[in-house]
Design a protein around this motif. Structure first.
Motif, PDB file in Angstrom:
ATOM      1  N   GLU A 306       0.867  -1.175   0.000  1.00 25.06           N
ATOM      2  CA  GLU A 306       0.000   0.000   0.000  1.00 25.06           C
ATOM      3  C   GLU A 306       0.907   1.230   0.000  1.00 25.06           C
ATOM      4  O   GLU A 306       1.563   1.529   0.999  1.00 25.06           O
ATOM      5  CB  GLU A 306      -0.923  -0.006   1.207  1.00 25.06           C
ATOM      6  CG  GLU A 306      -1.937   1.122   1.174  1.00 25.06           C
ATOM      7  CD  GLU A 306      -2.953   1.064   2.295  1.00 25.06           C
ATOM      8  OE1 GLU A 306      -3.773   2.003   2.379  1.00 25.06           O
ATOM      9  OE2 GLU A 306      -2.915   0.093   3.086  1.00 25.06           O
ATOM     10  N   VAL A 309       1.946   3.695   2.870  1.00 17.53           N
ATOM     11  CA  VAL A 309       1.550   3.123   4.159  1.00 17.53           C
ATOM     12  C   VAL A 309       2.574   2.107   4.640  1.00 17.53           C
ATOM     13  O   VAL A 309       3.141   2.249   5.736  1.00 17.53           O
ATOM     14  CB  VAL A 309       0.153   2.478   4.073  1.00 17.53           C
ATOM     15  CG1 VAL A 309      -0.205   1.797   5.397  1.00 17.53           C
ATOM     16  CG2 VAL A 309      -0.894   3.526   3.721  1.00 17.53           C
ATOM     17  N   ASP A 310       2.812   1.045   3.849  1.00 22.43           N
ATOM     18  CA  ASP A 310       3.804   0.036   4.244  1.00 22.43           C
ATOM     19  C   ASP A 310       4.941  -0.080   3.231  1.00 22.43           C
ATOM     20  O   ASP A 310       5.723  -1.023   3.264  1.00 22.43           O
ATOM     21  CB  ASP A 310       3.148  -1.327   4.465  1.00 22.43           C
ATOM     22  CG  ASP A 310       2.265  -1.756   3.302  1.00 22.43           C
ATOM     23  OD1 ASP A 310       2.587  -1.406   2.153  1.00 22.43           O
ATOM     24  OD2 ASP A 310       1.248  -2.437   3.542  1.00 22.43           O
ATOM     25  N   MET A 339       6.452   2.440   8.447  1.00 22.79           N
ATOM     26  CA  MET A 339       6.029   1.595   7.326  1.00 22.79           C
ATOM     27  C   MET A 339       6.295   0.118   7.612  1.00 22.79           C
ATOM     28  O   MET A 339       5.510  -0.746   7.225  1.00 22.79           O
ATOM     29  CB  MET A 339       6.744   2.013   6.044  1.00 22.79           C
ATOM     30  CG  MET A 339       6.227   3.303   5.443  1.00 22.79           C
ATOM     31  SD  MET A 339       6.989   3.627   3.825  1.00 22.79           S
ATOM     32  CE  MET A 339       5.967   4.996   3.250  1.00 22.79           C
ATOM     33  N   ALA A 342       3.555  -1.180   9.765  1.00 22.66           N
ATOM     34  CA  ALA A 342       2.331  -1.343   8.971  1.00 22.66           C
ATOM     35  C   ALA A 342       2.409  -2.587   8.089  1.00 22.66           C
ATOM     36  O   ALA A 342       1.409  -3.291   7.892  1.00 22.66           O
ATOM     37  CB  ALA A 342       2.097  -0.102   8.110  1.00 22.66           C
TER      38      ALA A 342
END
Length: 389
Positions: A306, A309-310, A339, A342
């Protein structure tokens, strides 16, 4: 349930196909199912997880054992009497097995795992992409169900004319690949070797082959404070080494088990370079290890990363974008950690136990459908399938 697994690749060859087959076999054994494996003759063990391994004639082609047409395949299937055939990344051997299963009235599940069109083009099999996709369609249309590992590969298959599609991803070992591994002695020792002066360690794990495009890491030449660690081996090793001259590279060779887990634990971030991945198992392993991932916005990684996000996704053909993404994470330790956390959360529901239960659910569906179809047509179902009638 009796499952005949036919795989284009098996031990001692280690790759994504072999790894997923082994995890499936482990699950089948743990759940009390019966299974056999049919694979090309390349020095496989006599059994795995208590299941017999049948090797059929093969030839070696560019380091790959390729199964040859053999009447053994149908004889083995007939003798075992499976409820379902699992064709792992079917090519020549898998196509023959699916055809044999159809003759025997055994339903089949084909696992799409290799970019066949790209493989044929790169390895001189005399196929254009159009011809290769026609072959893929022919093979997979023979199966009762084809399972794609990602949205991108499902789209490719549907565009090529393959019907009866489902989705099945891959699992990840959440205990072996874990952020806590950073505290192990082996990970600490490797970290000291890779980062003697506090460098940020950029890791890659996978085969070193043309389709993996590992040479793209040359774009990191000149990025300060970076140590590149490459885990793996393959036919492009020397060519990639030439391309990476001037980059601070550590060649760690082929690793597995706890040694591989320690390598992930010694990295600060993970880079995936290939733009033709149907899935991207190493991306999941990196996330499970608590690492942010930089990958091309193509193929399997689209489902696994993502953006923002990660990890970070970059345009597949843009080496400058790859360099910029890595540089951003090298310069921002807090972003890397955020990240990485996540990424770990993202894979918590993807253990091998969970995804293998999904797979056996697919098996059961095709078995039930085959029995229903046989009953509707007045045809006696195969021996194995009677258990589910």
């Amino acid at each position: 349930m009796r499952v005949a697994v036919v795989s284009e690749s098996f031990l001692p060859t280690v790759n994504g196909v072999t790894t997923s087959v082994l995890r499936v076999l482990d699950h089948l054994a743990a759940e009390g199912h019966e299974a056999i494996v049919i694979c090309p003759d390349a020095g496989a063990p006599a059994e795995y997880a208590g299941f017999r391994i049948h090797q059929v004639p093969s030839i070696a082609y560019r380091q790959f054992p390729v199964g040859l047409p053999s009447p053994q395949v149908q004889r083995i299937l007939s003798g075992f009497g499976p409820d379902v055939l699992h064709a792992a990344s079917p090519f020549f051997l898998g196509a023959q097995a699916i055809a044999a299963a159809n003759r025997l009235g055994v339903p089949s599940v084909a696992i799409y795992q290799t970019d066949v069109a790209g493989f044929a083009r790169r390895n001189g099999l005399g196929m254009t992409s159009a011809i290769a996709w026609k072959y893929v369609r022919w093979v997979h249309e023979g199966a009762d169900l084809t399972l794609a590992p990602s949205a991108a590969s499902e789209y490719d298959l549907r565009t090529a004319g393959v019907s009866r599609l489902g989705r099945w991803g891959r699992g990840v070992d959440l205990e072996r690949y874990h952020p806590n591994k950073r505290r192990t002695a082996s990970a600490i020792a490797l970290r000291e070797r890779l980062s003697p002066d506090g460098e940020t360690v950029v890791g890659y794990v996978g085969r070193i082959a043309p389709e993996k495009q590992v040479e793209r890491l040359r774009t990191l030449r000149g990025v300060g404070g970076v140590s590149v660690a490459i885990v793996g081996d393959g036919p492009a090793r020397e060519a990639v080494a030439r391309e990476l001259r001037g980059v601070n590279v550590h060649w760690l060779g082929r690793l597995g088990g706890d040694d591989l887990a320690a390598a992930y634990a010694a990295f600060d971030l993970f880079v995936h370079t290939g733009s033709e991945e149907t899935f991207g198992q190493t991306v999941q392993e990196a996330h499970a290890s608590g690492l942010p991932v930089v990958a091309p916005r193509a193929g399997g990684p689209i489902d696994l990363v993502e953006h923002g996000v990660d990890g970070l996704l970059y345009r597949p053909s843009d080496d400058r974008a790859l360099r910029a993404a890595v540089s951003m994470l090298v310069q921002d330790g807090a972003l890397r950690r955020r990240m990485g956390e996540a990424g770990r959360r993202a894979v918590l529901g993807r253990s091998w136990d969970v995804v293998c239960r999904e797979l056996t659910g697919h098996y059961e569906h095709v078995i039930v459908d085959a029995v229903a179809a046989a009953a509707a047509s007045g045809v006696q179902p195969s021996t194995g399938s009677r258990a589910y009638s």
